[in-house]
Enzyme design. Structure first.
Site, PDB file in Angstrom:
ATOM      1  N   ASP A  65     -33.839  -4.184   2.507  1.00  0.00           N
ATOM      2  CA  ASP A  65     -33.916  -5.111   1.380  1.00  0.00           C
ATOM      3  C   ASP A  65     -32.551  -5.217   0.722  1.00  0.00           C
ATOM      4  O   ASP A  65     -31.699  -4.347   0.918  1.00  0.00           O
ATOM      5  CB  ASP A  65     -34.961  -4.626   0.356  1.00  0.00           C
ATOM      6  N   LYS A  74     -44.819 -11.353   1.289  1.00  0.00           N
ATOM      7  CA  LYS A  74     -45.028 -10.738  -0.033  1.00  0.00           C
ATOM      8  C   LYS A  74     -45.330 -11.835  -1.049  1.00  0.00           C
ATOM      9  O   LYS A  74     -44.729 -12.903  -0.994  1.00  0.00           O
ATOM     10  CB  LYS A  74     -43.734 -10.010  -0.412  1.00  0.00           C
TER      11      LYS A  74
HETATM   12  C1  R5P Z   1     -36.870  -9.828  -4.077  1.00  0.00           C
HETATM   13  O1  R5P Z   1     -36.991 -10.880  -3.529  1.00  0.00           O
HETATM   14  C2  R5P Z   1     -35.793  -8.838  -3.758  1.00  0.00           C
HETATM   15  O2  R5P Z   1     -35.277  -9.001  -2.486  1.00  0.00           O
HETATM   16  C3  R5P Z   1     -36.300  -7.411  -3.922  1.00  0.00           C
HETATM   17  O3  R5P Z   1     -37.287  -7.164  -2.964  1.00  0.00           O
HETATM   18  C4  R5P Z   1     -36.891  -7.214  -5.288  1.00  0.00           C
HETATM   19  O4  R5P Z   1     -36.080  -7.823  -6.256  1.00  0.00           O
HETATM   20  C5  R5P Z   1     -37.030  -5.763  -5.605  1.00  0.00           C
HETATM   21  O5  R5P Z   1     -37.599  -5.615  -6.878  1.00  0.00           O
HETATM   22  P1  R5P Z   1     -38.646  -4.464  -7.151  1.00  0.00           P
HETATM   23  O6  R5P Z   1     -38.024  -3.178  -6.669  1.00  0.00           O
HETATM   24  O7  R5P Z   1     -38.852  -4.471  -8.650  1.00  0.00           O
HETATM   25  O8  R5P Z   1     -39.891  -4.818  -6.409  1.00  0.00           O
END
Ligand code: R5P
Length: 290
Positions: A218, A190
Protein backbone atom coordinates in the site's frame (compact mmCIF):
# COMPACT_ATOMS: atom_id res chain seq x y z
CA UNK A 1 27.65 24.85 -7.71
CA UNK A 2 27.50 24.42 -3.90
CA UNK A 3 24.45 22.61 -2.59
CA UNK A 4 22.99 22.98 0.90
CA UNK A 5 20.43 20.60 2.35
CA UNK A 6 18.16 22.11 4.98
CA UNK A 7 16.36 19.57 7.17
CA UNK A 8 12.91 20.16 8.53
CA UNK A 9 12.33 18.66 11.97
CA UNK A 10 10.29 15.85 10.47
CA UNK A 11 13.08 14.66 8.18
CA UNK A 12 16.44 15.11 9.93
CA UNK A 13 17.80 11.62 9.39
CA UNK A 14 16.68 11.42 5.75
CA UNK A 15 18.05 14.90 5.02
CA UNK A 16 21.42 13.95 6.56
CA UNK A 17 21.60 10.86 4.37
CA UNK A 18 20.66 12.93 1.31
CA UNK A 19 23.29 15.59 2.09
CA UNK A 20 25.90 12.85 2.32
CA UNK A 21 24.89 11.40 -1.04
CA UNK A 22 24.92 14.84 -2.68
CA UNK A 23 28.15 15.82 -0.96
CA UNK A 24 26.26 18.89 0.22
CA UNK A 25 26.36 21.08 3.33
CA UNK A 26 23.83 20.11 5.96
CA UNK A 27 21.81 22.66 7.92
CA UNK A 28 19.23 21.75 10.52
CA UNK A 29 16.41 23.84 11.90
CA UNK A 30 15.54 24.50 15.49
CA UNK A 31 11.85 24.37 16.34
CA UNK A 32 10.21 25.97 19.36
CA UNK A 33 6.48 25.72 19.84
CA UNK A 34 4.93 28.55 21.90
CA UNK A 35 2.11 27.88 24.37
CA UNK A 36 -0.41 29.22 21.86
CA UNK A 37 0.72 26.61 19.31
CA UNK A 38 2.73 28.93 17.04
CA UNK A 39 6.02 27.56 15.72
CA UNK A 40 9.29 29.47 15.91
CA UNK A 41 11.73 28.05 13.38
CA UNK A 42 15.39 29.01 13.19
CA UNK A 43 17.96 27.61 10.78
CA UNK A 44 21.29 26.77 12.42
CA UNK A 45 23.45 28.54 9.79
CA UNK A 46 23.19 30.43 6.53
CA UNK A 47 23.34 28.28 3.39
CA UNK A 48 26.16 29.04 0.94
CA UNK A 49 25.25 30.75 -2.34
CA UNK A 50 24.08 28.04 -4.74
CA UNK A 51 21.34 25.49 -4.76
CA UNK A 52 19.27 24.83 -1.65
CA UNK A 53 17.36 21.62 -1.04
CA UNK A 54 14.74 21.66 1.72
CA UNK A 55 13.64 18.25 3.04
CA UNK A 56 10.44 18.42 5.03
CA UNK A 57 7.86 15.66 5.34
CA UNK A 58 4.33 16.76 6.23
CA UNK A 59 3.14 13.86 8.35
CA UNK A 60 1.07 14.48 11.51
CA UNK A 61 0.71 17.01 13.01
CA UNK A 62 0.16 17.87 9.35
CA UNK A 63 -0.85 21.52 9.67
CA UNK A 64 2.09 22.54 11.89
CA UNK A 65 4.55 20.57 9.80
CA UNK A 66 3.19 22.25 6.72
CA UNK A 67 3.79 25.70 8.25
CA UNK A 68 7.32 24.59 9.07
CA UNK A 69 7.83 23.46 5.46
CA UNK A 70 6.53 26.74 4.04
CA UNK A 71 8.67 28.75 6.46
CA UNK A 72 11.83 26.81 5.59
CA UNK A 73 11.20 27.24 1.87
CA UNK A 74 10.67 30.96 2.26
CA UNK A 75 13.90 31.26 4.29
CA UNK A 76 15.80 29.18 1.72
CA UNK A 77 14.54 31.51 -1.01
CA UNK A 78 16.46 34.37 0.66
CA UNK A 79 19.69 32.54 -0.17
CA UNK A 80 18.91 30.92 -3.51
CA UNK A 81 16.63 31.36 -6.47
CA UNK A 82 16.75 27.60 -6.99
CA UNK A 83 14.98 26.01 -4.06
CA UNK A 84 14.21 22.33 -4.48
CA UNK A 85 11.66 21.13 -1.99
CA UNK A 86 11.53 17.45 -1.08
CA UNK A 87 8.27 16.47 0.59
CA UNK A 88 8.78 12.76 1.35
CA UNK A 89 5.23 12.33 2.65
CA UNK A 90 2.65 14.77 1.34
CA UNK A 91 -0.05 15.45 3.90
CA UNK A 92 -3.48 16.20 2.36
CA UNK A 93 -2.56 14.15 -0.73
CA UNK A 94 -5.77 12.16 -0.30
CA UNK A 95 -7.75 15.39 -0.67
CA UNK A 96 -6.95 15.68 -4.35
CA UNK A 97 -10.51 15.89 -5.72
CA UNK A 98 -14.04 16.84 -4.72
CA UNK A 99 -15.46 13.44 -3.73
CA UNK A 100 -18.63 14.87 -2.19
CA UNK A 101 -20.19 18.19 -3.24
CA UNK A 102 -18.76 21.13 -1.30
CA UNK A 103 -15.49 19.43 -0.34
CA UNK A 104 -12.41 21.61 -0.70
CA UNK A 105 -9.49 20.21 -2.67
CA UNK A 106 -6.97 21.18 -0.02
CA UNK A 107 -4.03 19.65 -1.87
CA UNK A 108 -4.49 22.32 -4.52
CA UNK A 109 -4.46 25.06 -1.84
CA UNK A 110 -1.20 23.64 -0.50
CA UNK A 111 0.34 23.45 -3.96
CA UNK A 112 -0.36 27.19 -4.37
CA UNK A 113 1.24 27.93 -1.01
CA UNK A 114 4.40 25.98 -1.86
CA UNK A 115 4.85 28.05 -5.01
CA UNK A 116 4.12 31.30 -3.18
CA UNK A 117 6.67 30.42 -0.48
CA UNK A 118 9.36 30.10 -3.15
CA UNK A 119 9.77 26.45 -4.15
CA UNK A 120 11.07 26.23 -7.71
CA UNK A 121 10.72 22.48 -7.94
CA UNK A 122 9.11 19.80 -5.79
CA UNK A 123 9.99 16.12 -5.38
CA UNK A 124 7.54 13.82 -3.58
CA UNK A 125 7.64 10.10 -2.79
CA UNK A 126 4.73 7.82 -3.71
CA UNK A 127 2.06 10.50 -3.64
CA UNK A 128 -1.32 8.92 -2.91
CA UNK A 129 -2.56 9.31 -6.48
CA UNK A 130 -1.04 10.71 -9.65
CA UNK A 131 -4.08 13.01 -9.88
CA UNK A 132 -2.55 14.95 -6.99
CA UNK A 133 0.46 15.90 -9.12
CA UNK A 134 -1.77 17.95 -11.42
CA UNK A 135 -2.36 20.48 -8.65
CA UNK A 136 1.28 21.55 -8.33
CA UNK A 137 2.11 24.92 -9.83
CA UNK A 138 5.87 24.29 -10.18
CA UNK A 139 7.57 21.27 -11.78
CA UNK A 140 6.95 18.23 -9.62
CA UNK A 141 8.37 14.73 -9.68
CA UNK A 142 6.98 11.70 -7.93
CA UNK A 143 9.60 9.06 -7.11
CA UNK A 144 8.69 5.62 -5.85
CA UNK A 145 9.93 3.63 -2.87
CA UNK A 146 8.29 0.48 -4.24
CA UNK A 147 11.47 -0.89 -5.91
CA UNK A 148 13.40 -0.37 -2.65
CA UNK A 149 10.64 -2.08 -0.65
CA UNK A 150 10.62 -5.00 -3.08
CA UNK A 151 14.42 -5.29 -2.84
CA UNK A 152 14.12 -5.39 0.95
CA UNK A 153 11.58 -8.21 0.73
CA UNK A 154 13.84 -10.17 -1.63
CA UNK A 155 16.19 -10.62 1.32
CA UNK A 156 13.45 -12.26 3.42
CA UNK A 157 12.53 -15.91 3.05
CA UNK A 158 8.84 -16.15 2.14
CA UNK A 159 6.83 -19.28 1.40
CA UNK A 160 5.24 -19.27 -2.09
CA UNK A 161 4.69 -15.50 -1.85
CA UNK A 162 1.79 -13.63 -3.38
CA UNK A 163 1.50 -9.83 -3.53
CA UNK A 164 -1.87 -8.33 -2.62
CA UNK A 165 -3.19 -4.81 -3.15
CA UNK A 166 -5.89 -3.94 -0.59
CA UNK A 167 -7.74 -1.84 -3.18
CA UNK A 168 -7.99 -1.04 -6.90
CA UNK A 169 -6.23 2.28 -6.41
CA UNK A 170 -3.06 0.43 -5.44
CA UNK A 171 -3.14 -2.16 -8.24
CA UNK A 172 -0.27 -0.72 -10.29
CA UNK A 173 1.87 -0.38 -7.15
CA UNK A 174 1.29 -4.04 -6.28
CA UNK A 175 1.96 -5.04 -9.88
CA UNK A 176 5.28 -3.17 -9.84
CA UNK A 177 6.27 -4.74 -6.50
CA UNK A 178 5.35 -8.22 -7.75
CA UNK A 179 7.32 -7.74 -10.97
CA UNK A 180 10.48 -6.69 -9.13
CA UNK A 181 10.01 -9.36 -6.49
CA UNK A 182 9.31 -11.95 -9.16
CA UNK A 183 5.89 -13.28 -8.25
CA UNK A 184 2.18 -12.83 -9.04
CA UNK A 185 -0.33 -10.41 -7.52
CA UNK A 186 -4.03 -10.00 -6.78
CA UNK A 187 -6.16 -6.95 -6.11
CA UNK A 188 -8.89 -6.79 -3.46
CA UNK A 189 -12.00 -4.69 -3.73
CA UNK A 190 -12.30 -2.29 -0.81
CA UNK A 191 -15.24 -0.08 0.03
CA UNK A 192 -14.79 2.95 2.28
CA UNK A 193 -17.87 4.84 3.39
CA UNK A 194 -17.05 8.45 2.51
CA UNK A 195 -19.08 9.76 5.45
CA UNK A 196 -18.14 7.38 8.29
CA UNK A 197 -14.74 6.23 6.97
CA UNK A 198 -15.75 2.57 7.62
CA UNK A 199 -13.78 0.10 5.50
CA UNK A 200 -15.04 -3.23 4.10
CA UNK A 201 -13.44 -5.78 1.77
CA UNK A 202 -16.06 -6.88 -0.74
CA UNK A 203 -14.05 -9.39 -2.79
CA UNK A 204 -15.27 -13.00 -3.10
CA UNK A 205 -12.89 -15.56 -1.52
CA UNK A 206 -9.64 -16.00 -3.44
CA UNK A 207 -8.42 -19.28 -4.94
CA UNK A 208 -5.02 -20.43 -4.22
CA UNK A 209 -3.87 -18.56 -1.09
CA UNK A 210 -3.95 -21.42 1.44
CA UNK A 211 -0.58 -21.62 3.14
CA UNK A 212 0.99 -18.89 0.98
CA UNK A 213 2.84 -15.97 2.55
CA UNK A 214 1.23 -12.73 1.43
CA UNK A 215 2.66 -9.23 1.05
CA UNK A 216 0.06 -6.47 1.27
CA UNK A 217 1.42 -3.48 -0.64
CA UNK A 218 0.00 0.00 0.00
CA UNK A 219 1.13 3.61 -0.34
CA UNK A 220 0.29 4.45 3.26
CA UNK A 221 -1.04 3.22 6.55
CA UNK A 222 -2.94 5.77 8.56
CA UNK A 223 -5.28 4.17 11.08
CA UNK A 224 -4.49 0.68 9.79
CA UNK A 225 -8.17 -0.06 9.05
CA UNK A 226 -7.54 -1.02 5.42
CA UNK A 227 -4.77 -3.44 6.40
CA UNK A 228 -6.76 -4.85 9.34
CA UNK A 229 -9.78 -5.58 7.13
CA UNK A 230 -7.64 -7.06 4.35
CA UNK A 231 -5.70 -9.22 6.82
CA UNK A 232 -8.88 -10.54 8.48
CA UNK A 233 -10.27 -11.38 5.05
CA UNK A 234 -7.07 -13.19 3.98
CA UNK A 235 -6.51 -14.98 7.29
CA UNK A 236 -10.04 -16.46 7.15
CA UNK A 237 -8.89 -18.25 4.02
CA UNK A 238 -5.98 -19.89 5.84
CA UNK A 239 -3.17 -18.01 4.13
CA UNK A 240 0.35 -18.17 5.55
CA UNK A 241 2.03 -15.14 7.13
CA UNK A 242 0.82 -11.65 6.20
CA UNK A 243 3.56 -9.06 5.59
CA UNK A 244 2.91 -5.40 4.88
CA UNK A 245 5.07 -3.24 2.62
CA UNK A 246 4.10 0.39 2.51
CA UNK A 247 5.85 3.67 1.80
CA UNK A 248 4.37 5.90 4.50
CA UNK A 249 3.53 4.37 7.87
CA UNK A 250 1.75 7.06 9.88
CA UNK A 251 0.47 4.48 12.37
CA UNK A 252 -2.23 6.62 13.99
CA UNK A 253 -4.17 5.44 17.08
CA UNK A 254 -2.29 2.22 17.87
CA UNK A 255 -2.49 1.14 14.25
CA UNK A 256 0.56 -1.12 14.60
CA UNK A 257 -0.95 -2.98 17.55
CA UNK A 258 -4.30 -3.35 15.76
CA UNK A 259 -2.66 -4.75 12.63
CA UNK A 260 -0.57 -7.23 14.64
CA UNK A 261 -3.72 -8.30 16.51
CA UNK A 262 -5.46 -8.90 13.18
CA UNK A 263 -2.62 -11.26 12.21
CA UNK A 264 0.01 -9.11 10.49
CA UNK A 265 3.41 -10.72 10.95
CA UNK A 266 5.71 -7.86 9.89
CA UNK A 267 5.34 -4.28 8.65
CA UNK A 268 8.06 -2.65 6.56
CA UNK A 269 7.91 1.00 5.51
CA UNK A 270 10.16 3.74 4.16
CA UNK A 271 11.84 6.55 6.07
CA UNK A 272 9.55 9.18 4.54
CA UNK A 273 7.87 8.88 7.95
CA UNK A 274 10.46 7.80 10.51
CA UNK A 275 9.28 5.26 13.06
CA UNK A 276 9.36 1.69 14.34
CA UNK A 277 8.77 0.16 10.89
CA UNK A 278 10.77 2.50 8.63
CA UNK A 279 13.54 0.15 7.54
CA UNK A 280 13.81 1.27 3.91
CA UNK A 281 15.86 4.36 3.03
CA UNK A 282 14.68 6.58 0.17
CA UNK A 283 17.63 9.02 0.13
CA UNK A 284 19.12 7.19 -2.86
CA UNK A 285 16.05 7.53 -5.07
CA UNK A 286 15.63 11.18 -4.06
CA UNK A 287 19.29 11.93 -4.79
CA UNK A 288 18.89 10.39 -8.24
CA UNK A 289 15.86 12.55 -8.92
CA UNK A 290 17.62 15.81 -8.09
C1 R5P B 1 -6.33 4.53 0.43
O1 R5P B 1 -6.78 4.52 -0.67
C2 R5P B 1 -4.86 4.43 0.73
O2 R5P B 1 -4.15 3.83 -0.28
C3 R5P B 1 -4.63 3.67 2.04
O3 R5P B 1 -5.04 2.34 1.87
C4 R5P B 1 -5.42 4.29 3.15
O4 R5P B 1 -5.34 5.68 3.09
C5 R5P B 1 -4.92 3.82 4.48
O5 R5P B 1 -5.69 4.40 5.50
P1 R5P B 1 -6.07 3.56 6.78
O6 R5P B 1 -4.79 2.98 7.32
O7 R5P B 1 -6.68 4.57 7.74
O8 R5P B 1 -7.05 2.52 6.35
Amino acid sequence: MPVTVIAGNTSVDLAKKLAKRLNADFVCADLRVFPDGESKITIAKKPKKGRVVVVSSTYPPVDSNLIQTLSLVSKAREFSDRVILIVPYVGYARQDREFLPGEIVTLSVIANLLKAAGASRVVVVDIHSKIGLRHFKVPVENVSAVPELAKYFKKLVLRDPLVVSPDFGGASRAEKFAKIYGTDFVVLKKHRDRKTGRVQIITPDLDDIKGRDLVLVDDMISTGSSIVKATEFLKKQKCGRVFVACTHALLINNAEKKMKKAGVFKIVSANTVPGSTSAVDVSGIIAKAI
